[in-house]
Design a protein around this motif. Structure first.
Motif, PDB file in Angstrom:
ATOM      1  N   LYS A 185     -32.967   4.260  99.282  1.00 49.31           N
ATOM      2  CA  LYS A 185     -32.663   4.497 100.675  1.00 49.31           C
ATOM      3  C   LYS A 185     -31.100   3.624 100.901  1.00 49.31           C
ATOM      4  CE  LYS A 185     -37.114   4.993 102.819  1.00 49.31           C
ATOM      5  NZ  LYS A 185     -37.691   5.173 101.444  1.00 49.31           N
ATOM      6  N   ARG A 186     -30.857   2.951  99.744  1.00 51.31           N
ATOM      7  CA  ARG A 186     -29.520   2.367  99.723  1.00 51.31           C
ATOM      8  C   ARG A 186     -28.525   2.967  99.490  1.00 51.31           C
ATOM      9  NH1 ARG A 186     -30.370  -3.510  98.858  1.00 51.31           N
ATOM     10  NH2 ARG A 186     -32.509  -3.959  98.928  1.00 51.31           N
ATOM     11  N   SER A 187     -27.188   2.864  99.696  1.00 55.41           N
ATOM     12  CA  SER A 187     -26.350   3.785  99.092  1.00 55.41           C
ATOM     13  C   SER A 187     -26.010   3.462  97.663  1.00 55.41           C
ATOM     14  CB  SER A 187     -24.837   3.569  99.908  1.00 55.41           C
ATOM     15  OG  SER A 187     -24.383   2.388  99.485  1.00 55.41           O
ATOM     16  N   THR A 188     -25.526   4.330  96.947  1.00 57.09           N
ATOM     17  CA  THR A 188     -25.172   3.995  95.646  1.00 57.09           C
ATOM     18  C   THR A 188     -24.121   2.679  95.367  1.00 57.09           C
ATOM     19  OG1 THR A 188     -24.832   6.305  94.978  1.00 57.09           O
ATOM     20  CG2 THR A 188     -23.801   4.647  93.447  1.00 57.09           C
ATOM     21  N   ASP A 189     -23.165   2.539  96.145  1.00 58.53           N
ATOM     22  CA  ASP A 189     -22.152   1.284  96.200  1.00 58.53           C
ATOM     23  C   ASP A 189     -23.148   0.304  96.438  1.00 58.53           C
ATOM     24  OD1 ASP A 189     -20.134   2.783  95.476  1.00 58.53           O
ATOM     25  OD2 ASP A 189     -19.427   2.941  97.452  1.00 58.53           O
ATOM     26  N   ASP A 190     -24.073   0.200  97.419  1.00 62.41           N
ATOM     27  CA  ASP A 190     -24.825  -0.991  97.794  1.00 62.41           C
ATOM     28  C   ASP A 190     -25.626  -1.279  96.604  1.00 62.41           C
ATOM     29  OD1 ASP A 190     -26.012  -2.925  99.408  1.00 62.41           O
ATOM     30  OD2 ASP A 190     -27.506  -1.514 100.074  1.00 62.41           O
ATOM     31  N   LEU A 191     -26.264  -0.282  95.858  1.00 62.71           N
ATOM     32  CA  LEU A 191     -27.233  -0.563  94.814  1.00 62.71           C
ATOM     33  C   LEU A 191     -26.565  -1.214  93.727  1.00 62.71           C
ATOM     34  CD1 LEU A 191     -29.359   2.521  94.252  1.00 62.71           C
ATOM     35  CD2 LEU A 191     -30.285   0.354  94.710  1.00 62.71           C
ATOM     36  N   ARG A 192     -25.305  -0.792  93.522  1.00 62.58           N
ATOM     37  CA  ARG A 192     -24.379  -1.324  92.286  1.00 62.58           C
ATOM     38  C   ARG A 192     -24.002  -2.816  92.477  1.00 62.58           C
ATOM     39  NH1 ARG A 192     -20.542   2.096  92.460  1.00 62.58           N
ATOM     40  NH2 ARG A 192     -21.569   3.566  91.013  1.00 62.58           N
ATOM     41  N   GLN A 193     -23.804  -3.293  93.830  1.00 65.08           N
ATOM     42  CA  GLN A 193     -23.414  -4.423  94.063  1.00 65.08           C
ATOM     43  C   GLN A 193     -24.645  -5.383  94.205  1.00 65.08           C
ATOM     44  OE1 GLN A 193     -21.570  -4.077  98.177  1.00 65.08           O
ATOM     45  NE2 GLN A 193     -19.613  -3.586  97.429  1.00 65.08           N
ATOM     46  N   TYR A 194     -25.699  -4.781  94.464  1.00 62.53           N
ATOM     47  CA  TYR A 194     -27.219  -5.548  94.559  1.00 62.53           C
ATOM     48  C   TYR A 194     -27.396  -5.803  92.922  1.00 62.53           C
ATOM     49  CZ  TYR A 194     -31.682  -6.747  95.657  1.00 62.53           C
ATOM     50  OH  TYR A 194     -32.886  -7.288  95.879  1.00 62.53           O
TER      51      TYR A 194
END
Length: 85
Positions: free
Chosen positions: A62-71
């Motif tokens: 449910k997270r955005s791709t950029d959010d996943l990458r930063q996480y």
């Protein structure tokens, strides 16, 4: 769960699916804590099966791709650093 993951890592497990389109944010966070604790590489899967599931191909969270990458980047870096001789 802890004893199962420990047995699997002892047997050679190197990764764990932490992001899946059906996971809640709480389950994602728990999965990430387990993966980090056992130095497992966090993975993601969309579980796309065509029209039988209303999940677009490539959608893993449910997270955005950029959010996943930063996480994920700092966690993956720590795991990779700990694996260096």
């Amino acid at each position: 769960l802890d004893s199962r993951v420990r047995r699997l890592t002892d047997a050679g497990l190197q990764g764990m699916e932490c992001f899946y389109s059906g996971y809640t944010p709480q389950l994602e966070a728990l999965s990430m804590r387990i993966a980090e604790h056992y130095s497992l590489m966090p993975t993601a899967g969309s579980d796309y099966h065509g029209s039988i599931k209303p999940i677009p191909i490539g959608k893993v969270s449910k997270r955005s791709t950029d959010d996943l990458r930063q996480y994920l980047e700092p966690i993956i870096s720590r795991i990779m650093d700990s694996a260096k001789p």
